[in-house]
Design a protein around this motif. Structure first.
Motif, PDB file in Angstrom:
ATOM      1  N   ALA A  19      -1.612  -1.333  -4.175  1.00 30.94           N
ATOM      2  CA  ALA A  19      -0.415  -2.116  -4.463  1.00 30.94           C
ATOM      3  C   ALA A  19       0.170  -1.787  -5.651  1.00 30.94           C
ATOM      4  O   ALA A  19       1.352  -2.167  -5.771  1.00 30.94           O
ATOM      5  CB  ALA A  19      -1.028  -3.595  -4.747  1.00 30.94           C
ATOM      6  N   VAL A  20       0.029  -1.063  -6.494  1.00 33.28           N
ATOM      7  CA  VAL A  20       0.807  -0.357  -7.636  1.00 33.28           C
ATOM      8  C   VAL A  20       1.578   0.672  -6.826  1.00 33.28           C
ATOM      9  O   VAL A  20       2.655   0.769  -7.348  1.00 33.28           O
ATOM     10  CB  VAL A  20      -0.261   0.255  -8.414  1.00 33.28           C
ATOM     11  CG1 VAL A  20       0.381   1.129  -9.418  1.00 33.28           C
ATOM     12  CG2 VAL A  20      -1.165  -0.828  -9.257  1.00 33.28           C
ATOM     13  N   ALA A  21       1.279   1.325  -5.835  1.00 37.72           N
ATOM     14  CA  ALA A  21       2.165   2.464  -5.005  1.00 37.72           C
ATOM     15  C   ALA A  21       3.121   1.599  -4.496  1.00 37.72           C
ATOM     16  O   ALA A  21       4.155   2.247  -3.829  1.00 37.72           O
ATOM     17  CB  ALA A  21       1.350   3.243  -4.249  1.00 37.72           C
ATOM     18  N   GLY A  22       3.190   0.289  -4.121  1.00 37.61           N
ATOM     19  CA  GLY A  22       4.204  -0.432  -3.244  1.00 37.61           C
ATOM     20  C   GLY A  22       3.835  -1.792  -2.898  1.00 37.61           C
ATOM     21  O   GLY A  22       2.483  -1.996  -2.678  1.00 37.61           O
ATOM     22  N   ALA A  23       4.541  -2.611  -2.542  1.00 40.11           N
ATOM     23  CA  ALA A  23       4.259  -3.817  -1.886  1.00 40.11           C
ATOM     24  C   ALA A  23       3.329  -3.734  -0.734  1.00 40.11           C
ATOM     25  O   ALA A  23       3.468  -2.969  -0.049  1.00 40.11           O
ATOM     26  CB  ALA A  23       5.416  -4.589  -1.644  1.00 40.11           C
ATOM     27  N   ILE A  24       2.644  -4.698  -0.384  1.00 33.50           N
ATOM     28  CA  ILE A  24       1.702  -4.815   0.915  1.00 33.50           C
ATOM     29  C   ILE A  24       2.258  -6.093   1.535  1.00 33.50           C
ATOM     30  O   ILE A  24       2.105  -7.215   1.222  1.00 33.50           O
ATOM     31  CB  ILE A  24       0.099  -5.139   0.377  1.00 33.50           C
ATOM     32  CG1 ILE A  24      -0.338  -3.739  -0.179  1.00 33.50           C
ATOM     33  CG2 ILE A  24      -0.618  -5.254   1.779  1.00 33.50           C
ATOM     34  CD1 ILE A  24      -1.668  -3.940  -0.892  1.00 33.50           C
TER      35      ILE A  24
END
Length: 166
Positions: A19-24
């Protein structure tokens, strides 16, 4: 008869994702055949950002009209550097909202449980999903979401269960 299909069904909201790489965006699940759903979130990683979630309701399996489901007034969680079965549940309360912010502690593993009753959905809505926003840029935060549909209206052998997104 086994519990799966008699007492509950399970569906994936999301497989382990950073979730740090992008929203889920959580997958949707129908509550048409269940009295409610127990949503379980598991997170682990090195991120100093703390987990947030957002509960949504939907009018269709895809597309339709999504809306915040502002019913979360309490939830349960366990948080530790290593969840090993020795932790007890913590109950947290808040003013009813669709969001939970800053649950658990930074750089710790988290087990979060949210209960949703089918009757809490607005008229015309029969699907729910749980989203996890982008948690920032610090380290990693792998998150998984499972939906445990419960109080099934029709009990069947697991192999005869309909798909949870129907």
């Amino acid at each position: 008869m086994e519990a799966l299909g008699r007492l509950f069904d399970v569906s994936v909201g999301c497989v382990p994702t950073d979730a740090v790489a992008g929203a889920i965006t959580g997958k949707r699940v129908s509550l048409a055949g269940a009295g409610g759903v127990t949503i379980v979130v598991v997170t682990t990683g090195t991120s100093t950002d703390i987990t947030d979630v957002d509960l949504q309701q939907h009018t269709a399996a895809s597309g339709g009209s999504p809306a915040d489901l502002d019913i979360i007034d309490h939830y349960y969680y366990k948080s530790a550097s290593a969840l090993d079965g020795t932790q007890t549940w913590m109950r947290a309360t808040q003013t009813a909202a669709s969001e939970i912010t800053d649950v658990g502690a930074a750089s710790q593993q988290l087990l979060l449980v949210i209960e949703v009753e089918a009757e809490q959905l607005s008229d015309g809505y029969s699907y729910v999903s749980l989203d996890i926003p982008d948690l920032g840029t610090n380290g990693t935060r792998h998150c998984s979401i499972l939906y445990f549909l419960r109080d099934l209206k029709v009990m069947r052998k697991a192999a005869n269960m309909p798909a949870p997104l129907r």
